[in-house]
Design an enzyme around this catalytic site. Structure first.
Site, PDB file in Angstrom:
ATOM      1  N   THR A  82      -1.056   4.613  12.313  1.00 27.50           N
ATOM      2  CA  THR A  82      -0.052   3.640  11.887  1.00 27.50           C
ATOM      3  C   THR A  82      -0.493   2.248  12.303  1.00 27.50           C
ATOM      4  O   THR A  82      -0.371   1.282  11.547  1.00 27.50           O
ATOM      5  CB  THR A  82       1.310   3.970  12.515  1.00 27.50           C
ATOM      6  OG1 THR A  82       1.624   5.334  12.250  1.00 27.50           O
ATOM      7  CG2 THR A  82       2.399   3.078  11.943  1.00 27.50           C
ATOM      8  N   ASP A 134      -1.346   8.594  23.128  1.00 28.42           N
ATOM      9  CA  ASP A 134      -2.441   8.889  22.214  1.00 28.42           C
ATOM     10  C   ASP A 134      -3.733   8.203  22.649  1.00 28.42           C
ATOM     11  O   ASP A 134      -4.823   8.785  22.565  1.00 28.42           O
ATOM     12  CB  ASP A 134      -2.069   8.470  20.790  1.00 28.42           C
ATOM     13  CG  ASP A 134      -1.567   7.034  20.689  1.00 28.42           C
ATOM     14  OD1 ASP A 134      -1.238   6.429  21.724  1.00 28.42           O
ATOM     15  OD2 ASP A 134      -1.499   6.528  19.552  1.00 28.42           O
ATOM     16  N   THR A 185      -6.057  -7.089 -11.057  1.00 31.58           N
ATOM     17  CA  THR A 185      -5.233  -7.297  -9.868  1.00 31.58           C
ATOM     18  C   THR A 185      -5.390  -6.151  -8.884  1.00 31.58           C
ATOM     19  O   THR A 185      -5.574  -6.365  -7.680  1.00 31.58           O
ATOM     20  CB  THR A 185      -3.752  -7.439 -10.272  1.00 31.58           C
ATOM     21  OG1 THR A 185      -3.604  -8.603 -11.084  1.00 31.58           O
ATOM     22  CG2 THR A 185      -2.860  -7.570  -9.040  1.00 31.58           C
TER      23      THR A 185
END
Length: 254
Positions: A131, A107, A183
């Site tokens: 990723t 890639d 949060t």
């Protein structure tokens, strides 16, 4: 027509190219267990929806960083498209660039070739939000000079959630403020602005070490999330990887 397949750790991207024109693009979640028949059922239906005749495909090229998936993707090409695919990394593939260093994934080579074709004679940094978040350095001659690999933003979220008892899983998005008052708002700010800081910091250090002005572009599934968040990224080029595949196929067959 050319069938270009880019198998990454999260998604397999399929593109059909007629000449230099991309006439169809689709994504499928990566699985090393998916058979050629399963690929075909999904892909052939999508091609039919777009009005693309599978019989028009007479060539294929595969870039894969998932060895478990490569066999069945190759089988897809030979059985359902009657063509033996070119696979990056095999001896018959000609990149047409110099690769400085070792271990560059398929890639990243495609990104380098795509960048050198779209922006010739310009030193570049290609930030790929996949990723992993990768920074590929391309010099004026279009050579791959190395780069940086950082954990992808979704991997960082998973690590944060899995290592804590009460923090929930969140979707990446730009927060309205840096200072969170809940949060979830604090998590959004930390993840998003933390990655902006990572991008700006690494790009600045690459530029300083490279010693010359460099254009910075981004690609990958999460690239649009950071659009406009930092002036460091000058342009999003979503199809740079497939453009690299097209050029590699051209160079290997001329």
């Amino acid at each position: 027509m050319l069938l270009a397949i880019n198998a990454n750790n999260t998604n397999v991207k399929f593109g059909v190219i007629d000449g230099d024109r991309i006439v169809g693009e689709w994504r499928q979640h990566t699985s090393g267990m998916r058979t050629a028949d399963e690929h075909a059922v999904w892909l052939l239906q999508l091609m039919q929806i777009e009005g693309i005749d599978p019989k028009g495909i007479d060539a294929a090229i595969i870039a894969s960083v998932v060895p478990q998936a490569t066999f069945n993707l190759r089988r897809l090409c030979t059985r359902y498209f009657n063509t033996e695919p070119m696979v990056l990394g095999e001896p018959n593939v000609k990149y047409g660039i110099q690769i400085k260093g070792q271990g560059a994934g398929a890639d990243r080579i495609c990104n380098t070739v795509g960048a050198s074709v779209l922006y010739p004679n310009i030193p570049m940094i290609v930030v790929d939000f996949g990723t992993a978040t990768t920074f590929d350095v391309v010099d004026e001659e279009g050579s791959y000079c190395g780069g940086v690999i950082a954990p992808g933003i979704n991997l960082s979220i998973e690590a944060l959630v899995n290592a804590t008892a009460l923090l929930p899983r969140i979707v990446v998005e730009k927060p309205k403020t840096v200072i969170g008052t809940t949060t979830i708002a604090c998590m959004h700010s930390g993840v998003f602005w933390g990655y902006v800081g990572l991008i700006e910091g690494i790009v600045a250090r690459i530029r300083e070490e490279f010693g010359r002005p460099m254009k910075v572009i981004s690609t990958g599934g999460l690239a649009p999330v950071f659009d406009g968040a930092t002036a460091v990224i000058e342009q999003i080029v979503p199809d740079i990887t497939v453009r690299g595949l097209i050029e590699i196929h051209r160079r290997s067959t001329k």
